[in-house]
Design a protein around this motif. Sequence first.
Motif, PDB file in Angstrom:
ATOM      1  N   ASN A 292      -6.177  -5.902 -49.040  1.00  0.00           N
ATOM      2  CA  ASN A 292      -5.326  -4.768 -49.422  1.00  0.00           C
ATOM      3  C   ASN A 292      -5.350  -4.491 -50.925  1.00  0.00           C
ATOM      4  OD1 ASN A 292      -4.648  -4.073 -46.854  1.00  0.00           O
ATOM      5  ND2 ASN A 292      -2.720  -5.215 -46.814  1.00  0.00           N
ATOM      6  N   GLU A 293      -5.407  -5.567 -51.719  1.00  0.00           N
ATOM      7  CA  GLU A 293      -5.482  -5.397 -53.180  1.00  0.00           C
ATOM      8  C   GLU A 293      -6.802  -4.732 -53.580  1.00  0.00           C
ATOM      9  OE1 GLU A 293      -3.047  -9.097 -55.191  1.00  0.00           O
ATOM     10  OE2 GLU A 293      -4.849  -9.596 -54.050  1.00  0.00           O
ATOM     11  N   VAL A 294      -7.882  -5.150 -52.922  1.00  0.00           N
ATOM     12  CA  VAL A 294      -9.206  -4.590 -53.199  1.00  0.00           C
ATOM     13  C   VAL A 294      -9.232  -3.095 -52.850  1.00  0.00           C
ATOM     14  CG1 VAL A 294     -11.646  -4.599 -52.473  1.00  0.00           C
ATOM     15  CG2 VAL A 294     -10.481  -6.751 -52.975  1.00  0.00           C
ATOM     16  N   VAL A 295      -8.769  -2.775 -51.646  1.00  0.00           N
ATOM     17  CA  VAL A 295      -8.777  -1.381 -51.193  1.00  0.00           C
ATOM     18  C   VAL A 295      -7.905  -0.516 -52.106  1.00  0.00           C
ATOM     19  CG1 VAL A 295      -8.092   0.162 -49.300  1.00  0.00           C
ATOM     20  CG2 VAL A 295      -9.375  -1.920 -48.798  1.00  0.00           C
ATOM     21  N   LYS A 296      -6.763  -1.057 -52.496  1.00  0.00           N
ATOM     22  CA  LYS A 296      -5.850  -0.323 -53.386  1.00  0.00           C
ATOM     23  C   LYS A 296      -6.532  -0.013 -54.725  1.00  0.00           C
ATOM     24  CE  LYS A 296      -1.219  -0.776 -55.360  1.00  0.00           C
ATOM     25  NZ  LYS A 296      -0.129  -1.750 -55.603  1.00  0.00           N
ATOM     26  N   MET A 297      -7.238  -1.008 -55.283  1.00  0.00           N
ATOM     27  CA  MET A 297      -7.925  -0.803 -56.566  1.00  0.00           C
ATOM     28  C   MET A 297      -9.049   0.230 -56.446  1.00  0.00           C
ATOM     29  SD  MET A 297     -10.319  -3.264 -58.896  1.00  0.00           S
ATOM     30  CE  MET A 297      -9.256  -4.635 -59.166  1.00  0.00           C
ATOM     31  N   LEU A 298      -9.831   0.125 -55.365  1.00  0.00           N
ATOM     32  CA  LEU A 298     -10.950   1.053 -55.173  1.00  0.00           C
ATOM     33  C   LEU A 298     -10.451   2.484 -54.988  1.00  0.00           C
ATOM     34  CD1 LEU A 298     -13.298  -1.008 -52.811  1.00  0.00           C
ATOM     35  CD2 LEU A 298     -13.542  -0.660 -55.267  1.00  0.00           C
ATOM     36  N   ARG A 299      -9.321   2.626 -54.299  1.00  0.00           N
ATOM     37  CA  ARG A 299      -8.775   3.964 -54.057  1.00  0.00           C
ATOM     38  C   ARG A 299      -8.110   4.520 -55.309  1.00  0.00           C
ATOM     39  NH1 ARG A 299      -6.307   5.863 -48.775  1.00  0.00           N
ATOM     40  NH2 ARG A 299      -7.376   7.651 -49.656  1.00  0.00           N
ATOM     41  N   ARG A 300      -7.370   3.666 -56.026  1.00  0.00           N
ATOM     42  CA  ARG A 300      -6.622   4.123 -57.202  1.00  0.00           C
ATOM     43  C   ARG A 300      -7.546   4.374 -58.402  1.00  0.00           C
ATOM     44  NH1 ARG A 300      -3.458  -0.448 -58.797  1.00  0.00           N
ATOM     45  NH2 ARG A 300      -5.254  -0.915 -60.113  1.00  0.00           N
ATOM     46  N   ASP A 301      -8.303   3.327 -58.798  1.00  0.00           N
ATOM     47  CA  ASP A 301      -9.138   3.427 -60.003  1.00  0.00           C
ATOM     48  C   ASP A 301     -10.524   3.994 -59.725  1.00  0.00           C
ATOM     49  OD1 ASP A 301      -7.016   2.278 -61.354  1.00  0.00           O
ATOM     50  OD2 ASP A 301      -7.831   0.248 -61.220  1.00  0.00           O
ATOM     51  N   GLY A 302     -10.939   3.939 -58.432  1.00  0.00           N
ATOM     52  CA  GLY A 302     -12.279   4.412 -58.097  1.00  0.00           C
ATOM     53  C   GLY A 302     -12.272   5.753 -57.397  1.00  0.00           C
ATOM     54  N   PHE A 303     -11.054   6.258 -57.069  1.00  0.00           N
ATOM     55  CA  PHE A 303     -10.909   7.565 -56.409  1.00  0.00           C
ATOM     56  C   PHE A 303     -11.750   7.614 -55.133  1.00  0.00           C
ATOM     57  CE2 PHE A 303     -10.621   7.772 -61.004  1.00  0.00           C
ATOM     58  CZ  PHE A 303      -9.326   8.240 -61.168  1.00  0.00           C
ATOM     59  N   GLN A 304     -11.797   6.472 -54.403  1.00  0.00           N
ATOM     60  CA  GLN A 304     -12.625   6.385 -53.202  1.00  0.00           C
ATOM     61  C   GLN A 304     -11.812   6.721 -51.952  1.00  0.00           C
ATOM     62  OE1 GLN A 304     -14.671   2.599 -52.998  1.00  0.00           O
ATOM     63  NE2 GLN A 304     -15.485   2.779 -55.075  1.00  0.00           N
ATOM     64  N   GLU A 305     -12.525   7.151 -50.915  1.00  0.00           N
ATOM     65  CA  GLU A 305     -11.906   7.399 -49.616  1.00  0.00           C
ATOM     66  C   GLU A 305     -11.567   6.050 -48.976  1.00  0.00           C
ATOM     67  OE1 GLU A 305     -11.414  10.451 -48.135  1.00  0.00           O
ATOM     68  OE2 GLU A 305     -12.204  11.482 -49.900  1.00  0.00           O
ATOM     69  N   GLU A 306     -10.582   6.047 -48.098  1.00  0.00           N
ATOM     70  CA  GLU A 306     -10.164   4.824 -47.381  1.00  0.00           C
ATOM     71  C   GLU A 306     -11.363   4.154 -46.683  1.00  0.00           C
ATOM     72  OE1 GLU A 306      -7.387   2.020 -45.685  1.00  0.00           O
ATOM     73  OE2 GLU A 306      -6.774   3.699 -46.960  1.00  0.00           O
ATOM     74  N   ALA A 307     -12.150   4.943 -45.952  1.00  0.00           N
ATOM     75  CA  ALA A 307     -13.281   4.383 -45.192  1.00  0.00           C
ATOM     76  C   ALA A 307     -14.308   3.729 -46.115  1.00  0.00           C
ATOM     77  CB  ALA A 307     -13.947   5.471 -44.362  1.00  0.00           C
ATOM     78  N   GLU A 308     -14.561   4.381 -47.251  1.00  0.00           N
ATOM     79  CA  GLU A 308     -15.531   3.850 -48.220  1.00  0.00           C
ATOM     80  C   GLU A 308     -15.029   2.522 -48.788  1.00  0.00           C
ATOM     81  OE1 GLU A 308     -17.540   5.092 -52.496  1.00  0.00           O
ATOM     82  OE2 GLU A 308     -16.191   6.505 -51.527  1.00  0.00           O
ATOM     83  N   ALA A 309     -13.735   2.470 -49.109  1.00  0.00           N
ATOM     84  CA  ALA A 309     -13.145   1.258 -49.689  1.00  0.00           C
ATOM     85  C   ALA A 309     -13.148   0.094 -48.693  1.00  0.00           C
ATOM     86  CB  ALA A 309     -11.729   1.554 -50.168  1.00  0.00           C
ATOM     87  N   ARG A 310     -12.808   0.379 -47.425  1.00  0.00           N
ATOM     88  CA  ARG A 310     -12.808  -0.679 -46.392  1.00  0.00           C
ATOM     89  C   ARG A 310     -14.233  -1.196 -46.158  1.00  0.00           C
ATOM     90  NH1 ARG A 310      -7.697  -2.571 -45.475  1.00  0.00           N
ATOM     91  NH2 ARG A 310      -6.290  -0.824 -45.845  1.00  0.00           N
ATOM     92  N   GLY A 311     -15.195  -0.267 -46.183  1.00  0.00           N
ATOM     93  CA  GLY A 311     -16.600  -0.652 -46.009  1.00  0.00           C
ATOM     94  C   GLY A 311     -17.064  -1.556 -47.137  1.00  0.00           C
ATOM     95  N   LYS A 312     -16.599  -1.268 -48.336  1.00  0.00           N
ATOM     96  CA  LYS A 312     -16.986  -2.071 -49.515  1.00  0.00           C
ATOM     97  C   LYS A 312     -16.381  -3.471 -49.437  1.00  0.00           C
ATOM     98  CE  LYS A 312     -19.357  -0.805 -52.102  1.00  0.00           C
ATOM     99  NZ  LYS A 312     -19.428  -0.051 -53.327  1.00  0.00           N
ATOM    100  N   TRP A 313     -15.142  -3.565 -48.948  1.00  0.00           N
ATOM    101  CA  TRP A 313     -14.523  -4.895 -48.755  1.00  0.00           C
ATOM    102  C   TRP A 313     -15.389  -5.730 -47.820  1.00  0.00           C
ATOM    103  CZ3 TRP A 313     -11.251  -8.792 -49.721  1.00  0.00           C
ATOM    104  CH2 TRP A 313     -10.990  -9.701 -48.698  1.00  0.00           C
ATOM    105  N   LEU A 314     -15.808  -5.127 -46.715  1.00  0.00           N
ATOM    106  CA  LEU A 314     -16.627  -5.843 -45.734  1.00  0.00           C
ATOM    107  C   LEU A 314     -17.925  -6.328 -46.387  1.00  0.00           C
ATOM    108  CD1 LEU A 314     -16.984  -6.734 -42.751  1.00  0.00           C
ATOM    109  CD2 LEU A 314     -18.165  -4.572 -42.361  1.00  0.00           C
ATOM    110  N   ARG A 315     -18.578  -5.431 -47.117  1.00  0.00           N
ATOM    111  CA  ARG A 315     -19.837  -5.796 -47.778  1.00  0.00           C
ATOM    112  C   ARG A 315     -19.626  -6.927 -48.785  1.00  0.00           C
ATOM    113  NH1 ARG A 315     -23.504  -1.651 -51.395  1.00  0.00           N
ATOM    114  NH2 ARG A 315     -24.705  -3.237 -52.483  1.00  0.00           N
ATOM    115  N   ALA A 316     -18.502  -6.880 -49.505  1.00  0.00           N
ATOM    116  CA  ALA A 316     -18.221  -7.890 -50.526  1.00  0.00           C
ATOM    117  C   ALA A 316     -17.881  -9.259 -49.931  1.00  0.00           C
ATOM    118  CB  ALA A 316     -17.080  -7.420 -51.424  1.00  0.00           C
ATOM    119  N   THR A 317     -17.501  -9.278 -48.639  1.00  0.00           N
ATOM    120  CA  THR A 317     -17.226 -10.562 -47.996  1.00  0.00           C
ATOM    121  C   THR A 317     -18.487 -11.148 -47.359  1.00  0.00           C
ATOM    122  OG1 THR A 317     -16.636  -9.550 -45.868  1.00  0.00           O
ATOM    123  CG2 THR A 317     -14.843  -9.896 -47.435  1.00  0.00           C
ATOM    124  N   LEU A 318     -19.496 -10.298 -47.135  1.00  0.00           N
ATOM    125  CA  LEU A 318     -20.733 -10.754 -46.492  1.00  0.00           C
ATOM    126  C   LEU A 318     -21.818 -11.133 -47.496  1.00  0.00           C
ATOM    127  CD1 LEU A 318     -20.932  -8.087 -43.638  1.00  0.00           C
ATOM    128  CD2 LEU A 318     -20.203 -10.459 -43.417  1.00  0.00           C
TER     129      LEU A 318
END
Length: 349
Positions: A292-318
Amino acid sequence: EKKTLTDRIVATRTAVQGYMDFLKSTVLPAGKFRSFRIGKMLFDQKFAYDIQSHFTAAEIYQQALKHKTELLHDMGHRAARLYPKYFPGQNAPADTLALITAVVNQLTLKHAPRDGFVDAVKRQIPTLVAFVNEHKLLTQDPSKPLVVRETPLYMRGSGAGASVSAPGPYDKGANTYYNVEPLPVEWTAAQAESYLREYNDYTLQILNIHEAIPGHYTQLVYANRSPSLVKSIFGNGAMVEGWAVYSERMMLENGYGNNSDEMWLLWDKWNMRVTLNTIIDHAIQVDNMSENEVVKMLRRDGFQEEAEARGKWLRATLSQVQLSSYFTGYSEIYALREELKQKEGKGFD
């Protein structure tokens, strides 16, 4: 007796299934698995081996945090200048992030039609070739064609909207393909609109610079000329991605996009993605940052869409460290250029 391809696929599938069953039946119940977060010691080592930077993982992380602040600062200034143009007679939001969001949302409305995405990419390549030649930015090789095509079916669905398939040093004469994925037919109008806005008219140009000219395509043509086969085949990820990111900025600094606030603002947003990749890579693997912290940062500071941010979390864990390669390589190349600039003074080109 030679096995047919289908036999080999069946055998492979059985082996993979067997391994999955073993993990579920033996490893999982015994609690013998470990966290996907590899921790500071391993992350530092992997970073040193993979990236080959003269900075440590911690130093690059600090540089990325600093760069994030600089990007937000620049975005704020540009958005403030653009606001009256796109919202005449309206009061600009007092909050900088809200101001940037409003302007970015307005700019991303300009995009290719759903069925014209691949064509939009095709049309752009000659413009990039001409710009590089006119500004004498680097020597291109017209004997090595770049073919823009729809991504072949077997390569689709990876999540990469665009990619480059380059011939290696053993097949130097073959075409380089710029694969562009058409929007999936099953997507709803809303899904398609979200994707097209992400790759709007401005960002699409930056993507083409990054993937094609003078980004990955050009760099891979040059990599094939290396006298070392080992270097050609085992390219350094930070160099490959770093060059592509550096080339975007280099093109804009040389006047591509007419130095417009629109183009620079969306480059800032695009570059912020690269910067945040490094930040979350370290924050997740070393500092235990939550989803949730990661998604919040990507959306707030990165102006990213929810789907893009969730996808990035997954990639960063793999994966670990790979997400840091873009910013590290870009920073190293840019620092080298600034060093040269200082050394050569007025003679610098």
